[in-house]
Motif scaffolding. Structure first.
Motif, PDB file in Angstrom:
ATOM      1  N   ASN A  23     -11.299 -23.365 -47.644  1.00  0.00           N
ATOM      2  CA  ASN A  23     -10.036 -23.380 -46.923  1.00  0.00           C
ATOM      3  C   ASN A  23      -9.861 -24.726 -46.245  1.00  0.00           C
ATOM      4  O   ASN A  23     -10.751 -25.563 -46.263  1.00  0.00           O
ATOM      5  CB  ASN A  23     -10.002 -22.250 -45.887  1.00  0.00           C
ATOM      6  CG  ASN A  23      -8.621 -21.650 -45.730  1.00  0.00           C
ATOM      7  OD1 ASN A  23      -7.624 -22.321 -45.945  1.00  0.00           O
ATOM      8  ND2 ASN A  23      -8.568 -20.384 -45.370  1.00  0.00           N
ATOM      9  N   HIS A  24      -8.709 -24.894 -45.598  1.00  0.00           N
ATOM     10  CA  HIS A  24      -8.439 -26.032 -44.722  1.00  0.00           C
ATOM     11  C   HIS A  24      -8.498 -25.506 -43.288  1.00  0.00           C
ATOM     12  O   HIS A  24      -7.923 -24.456 -42.986  1.00  0.00           O
ATOM     13  CB  HIS A  24      -7.052 -26.600 -44.982  1.00  0.00           C
ATOM     14  CG  HIS A  24      -6.929 -27.367 -46.259  1.00  0.00           C
ATOM     15  ND1 HIS A  24      -7.158 -26.816 -47.491  1.00  0.00           N
ATOM     16  CD2 HIS A  24      -6.600 -28.659 -46.482  1.00  0.00           C
ATOM     17  CE1 HIS A  24      -6.969 -27.728 -48.419  1.00  0.00           C
ATOM     18  NE2 HIS A  24      -6.627 -28.860 -47.837  1.00  0.00           N
ATOM     19  N   TYR A  25      -9.178 -26.256 -42.414  1.00  0.00           N
ATOM     20  CA  TYR A  25      -9.331 -25.863 -41.015  1.00  0.00           C
ATOM     21  C   TYR A  25      -8.835 -26.981 -40.108  1.00  0.00           C
ATOM     22  O   TYR A  25      -9.221 -28.142 -40.278  1.00  0.00           O
ATOM     23  CB  TYR A  25     -10.799 -25.574 -40.688  1.00  0.00           C
ATOM     24  CG  TYR A  25     -11.388 -24.457 -41.502  1.00  0.00           C
ATOM     25  CD1 TYR A  25     -11.252 -23.140 -41.094  1.00  0.00           C
ATOM     26  CD2 TYR A  25     -12.080 -24.714 -42.686  1.00  0.00           C
ATOM     27  CE1 TYR A  25     -11.793 -22.101 -41.844  1.00  0.00           C
ATOM     28  CE2 TYR A  25     -12.624 -23.688 -43.439  1.00  0.00           C
ATOM     29  CZ  TYR A  25     -12.474 -22.386 -43.012  1.00  0.00           C
ATOM     30  OH  TYR A  25     -13.000 -21.367 -43.751  1.00  0.00           O
ATOM     31  N   PHE A  26      -7.991 -26.632 -39.146  1.00  0.00           N
ATOM     32  CA  PHE A  26      -7.539 -27.570 -38.124  1.00  0.00           C
ATOM     33  C   PHE A  26      -8.495 -27.418 -36.949  1.00  0.00           C
ATOM     34  O   PHE A  26      -8.646 -26.327 -36.396  1.00  0.00           O
ATOM     35  CB  PHE A  26      -6.106 -27.234 -37.712  1.00  0.00           C
ATOM     36  CG  PHE A  26      -5.568 -28.052 -36.570  1.00  0.00           C
ATOM     37  CD1 PHE A  26      -5.755 -29.418 -36.504  1.00  0.00           C
ATOM     38  CD2 PHE A  26      -4.840 -27.442 -35.569  1.00  0.00           C
ATOM     39  CE1 PHE A  26      -5.239 -30.164 -35.465  1.00  0.00           C
ATOM     40  CE2 PHE A  26      -4.312 -28.172 -34.520  1.00  0.00           C
ATOM     41  CZ  PHE A  26      -4.505 -29.545 -34.468  1.00  0.00           C
ATOM     42  N   VAL A  27      -9.165 -28.508 -36.581  1.00  0.00           N
ATOM     43  CA  VAL A  27     -10.201 -28.468 -35.550  1.00  0.00           C
ATOM     44  C   VAL A  27      -9.845 -29.447 -34.436  1.00  0.00           C
ATOM     45  O   VAL A  27      -9.398 -30.569 -34.702  1.00  0.00           O
ATOM     46  CB  VAL A  27     -11.576 -28.849 -36.150  1.00  0.00           C
ATOM     47  CG1 VAL A  27     -12.639 -28.949 -35.074  1.00  0.00           C
ATOM     48  CG2 VAL A  27     -11.985 -27.838 -37.221  1.00  0.00           C
ATOM     49  N   THR A  28     -10.048 -29.006 -33.199  1.00  0.00           N
ATOM     50  CA  THR A  28      -9.898 -29.867 -32.024  1.00  0.00           C
ATOM     51  C   THR A  28     -11.193 -29.812 -31.240  1.00  0.00           C
ATOM     52  O   THR A  28     -11.686 -28.727 -30.930  1.00  0.00           O
ATOM     53  CB  THR A  28      -8.729 -29.408 -31.130  1.00  0.00           C
ATOM     54  OG1 THR A  28      -7.524 -29.433 -31.896  1.00  0.00           O
ATOM     55  CG2 THR A  28      -8.582 -30.307 -29.909  1.00  0.00           C
ATOM     56  N   VAL A  29     -11.736 -30.994 -30.943  1.00  0.00           N
ATOM     57  CA  VAL A  29     -12.962 -31.109 -30.158  1.00  0.00           C
ATOM     58  C   VAL A  29     -12.615 -31.932 -28.925  1.00  0.00           C
ATOM     59  O   VAL A  29     -12.060 -33.031 -29.047  1.00  0.00           O
ATOM     60  CB  VAL A  29     -14.084 -31.799 -30.964  1.00  0.00           C
ATOM     61  CG1 VAL A  29     -15.383 -31.792 -30.184  1.00  0.00           C
ATOM     62  CG2 VAL A  29     -14.280 -31.131 -32.314  1.00  0.00           C
ATOM     63  N   CYS A  30     -12.928 -31.398 -27.747  1.00  0.00           N
ATOM     64  CA  CYS A  30     -12.583 -32.066 -26.483  1.00  0.00           C
ATOM     65  C   CYS A  30     -13.818 -32.670 -25.816  1.00  0.00           C
ATOM     66  O   CYS A  30     -14.929 -32.174 -25.986  1.00  0.00           O
ATOM     67  CB  CYS A  30     -11.957 -31.073 -25.512  1.00  0.00           C
ATOM     68  SG  CYS A  30     -10.391 -30.406 -26.079  1.00  0.00           S
ATOM     69  N   THR A  31     -13.578 -33.702 -25.030  1.00  0.00           N
ATOM     70  CA  THR A  31     -14.656 -34.315 -24.258  1.00  0.00           C
ATOM     71  C   THR A  31     -14.981 -33.442 -23.052  1.00  0.00           C
ATOM     72  O   THR A  31     -14.178 -32.591 -22.643  1.00  0.00           O
ATOM     73  CB  THR A  31     -14.276 -35.722 -23.778  1.00  0.00           C
ATOM     74  OG1 THR A  31     -13.117 -35.627 -22.951  1.00  0.00           O
ATOM     75  CG2 THR A  31     -14.036 -36.656 -24.944  1.00  0.00           C
ATOM     76  N   HIS A  32     -16.147 -33.675 -22.490  1.00  0.00           N
ATOM     77  CA  HIS A  32     -16.608 -32.941 -21.313  1.00  0.00           C
ATOM     78  C   HIS A  32     -15.613 -33.139 -20.165  1.00  0.00           C
ATOM     79  O   HIS A  32     -15.262 -34.265 -19.828  1.00  0.00           O
ATOM     80  CB  HIS A  32     -17.999 -33.461 -20.923  1.00  0.00           C
ATOM     81  CG  HIS A  32     -18.654 -32.712 -19.823  1.00  0.00           C
ATOM     82  ND1 HIS A  32     -19.006 -31.385 -19.935  1.00  0.00           N
ATOM     83  CD2 HIS A  32     -19.029 -33.106 -18.588  1.00  0.00           C
ATOM     84  CE1 HIS A  32     -19.582 -30.996 -18.822  1.00  0.00           C
ATOM     85  NE2 HIS A  32     -19.605 -32.020 -17.986  1.00  0.00           N
ATOM     86  N   HIS A  33     -15.149 -32.050 -19.601  1.00  0.00           N
ATOM     87  CA  HIS A  33     -14.147 -32.044 -18.523  1.00  0.00           C
ATOM     88  C   HIS A  33     -12.888 -32.820 -18.910  1.00  0.00           C
ATOM     89  O   HIS A  33     -12.179 -33.328 -18.056  1.00  0.00           O
ATOM     90  CB  HIS A  33     -14.727 -32.598 -17.217  1.00  0.00           C
ATOM     91  CG  HIS A  33     -15.810 -31.762 -16.633  1.00  0.00           C
ATOM     92  ND1 HIS A  33     -15.660 -30.430 -16.309  1.00  0.00           N
ATOM     93  CD2 HIS A  33     -17.092 -32.074 -16.327  1.00  0.00           C
ATOM     94  CE1 HIS A  33     -16.784 -29.956 -15.823  1.00  0.00           C
ATOM     95  NE2 HIS A  33     -17.681 -30.936 -15.831  1.00  0.00           N
ATOM     96  N   LYS A  34     -12.666 -32.947 -20.214  1.00  0.00           N
ATOM     97  CA  LYS A  34     -11.494 -33.646 -20.762  1.00  0.00           C
ATOM     98  C   LYS A  34     -11.333 -35.052 -20.177  1.00  0.00           C
ATOM     99  O   LYS A  34     -10.224 -35.531 -19.934  1.00  0.00           O
ATOM    100  CB  LYS A  34     -10.240 -32.799 -20.597  1.00  0.00           C
ATOM    101  CG  LYS A  34     -10.316 -31.520 -21.413  1.00  0.00           C
ATOM    102  CD  LYS A  34      -9.011 -30.758 -21.415  1.00  0.00           C
ATOM    103  CE  LYS A  34      -9.097 -29.508 -22.238  1.00  0.00           C
ATOM    104  NZ  LYS A  34      -9.966 -28.461 -21.735  1.00  0.00           N
TER     105      LYS A  34
END
Length: 153
Positions: A23-34
């Protein structure tokens, strides 16, 4: 003494879904405490370039897994991951990515937490959703002033 009552952390993954599925997956990874550590929107600094290099190396670490589109924002990363066959799972790929970038980051910043725990994902189910998400990623730097992750909004 006041005690904070912590609710059990909920699993952000879709229940009863096999994340090895092609499949295709949309992924978001955030930094610590943004924290904004990756530079300006669409113009990554040295740390942002590490994050970009990690994305470019995903297919080297996981042959067959591709990255269709990505953007490095000041405090998060968006990417579309393509799994053409059932060979590894999404959590393993994203976990490896975060670890790889963290190792590069810790050479200059030992002991500093780079990433927020876990990640956000969305299973792209059809062509319309794919086109909409791809456009969102491409336009994201232009809309940083409106972005929910922008600490100044």
């Amino acid at each position: 003494m006041d005690y904070k009552i912590l609710r059990p952390r909920q699993n952000p993954r879709l229940q009863n879904y096999d994340y090895k599925t092609a499949n295709h997956y949309f992924v978001t990874v955030c930094t610590h405490h943004k924290q904004c550590v990756f530079g300006a929107a669409g113009k990554p600094n040295v740390v942002g370039q590490m994050a970009a290099q990690g994305i470019k190396d995903i297919s080297r670490h996981f042959p067959g897994v591709g990255v269709d589109e990505y953007v490095i924002m000041p405090n998060h990363v968006h990417m579309i991951l393509v799994f053409p066959q059932e060979q590894c799972n999404l959590s393993a790929v994203v976990g490896s990515y975060k670890s790889y970038v963290s190792k590069m980051f810790h050479v200059e910043h030992p002991g500093v937490t780079l990433w927020q725990r876990s990640f956000y994902d969305h299973i792209i189910r059809n062509e319309n959703a794919y086109c909409e998400i791809k456009r969102y990623i491409q336009e994201n730097p232009l809309k940083w002033n409106l972005d929910e992750y922008n600490p100044n909004v």
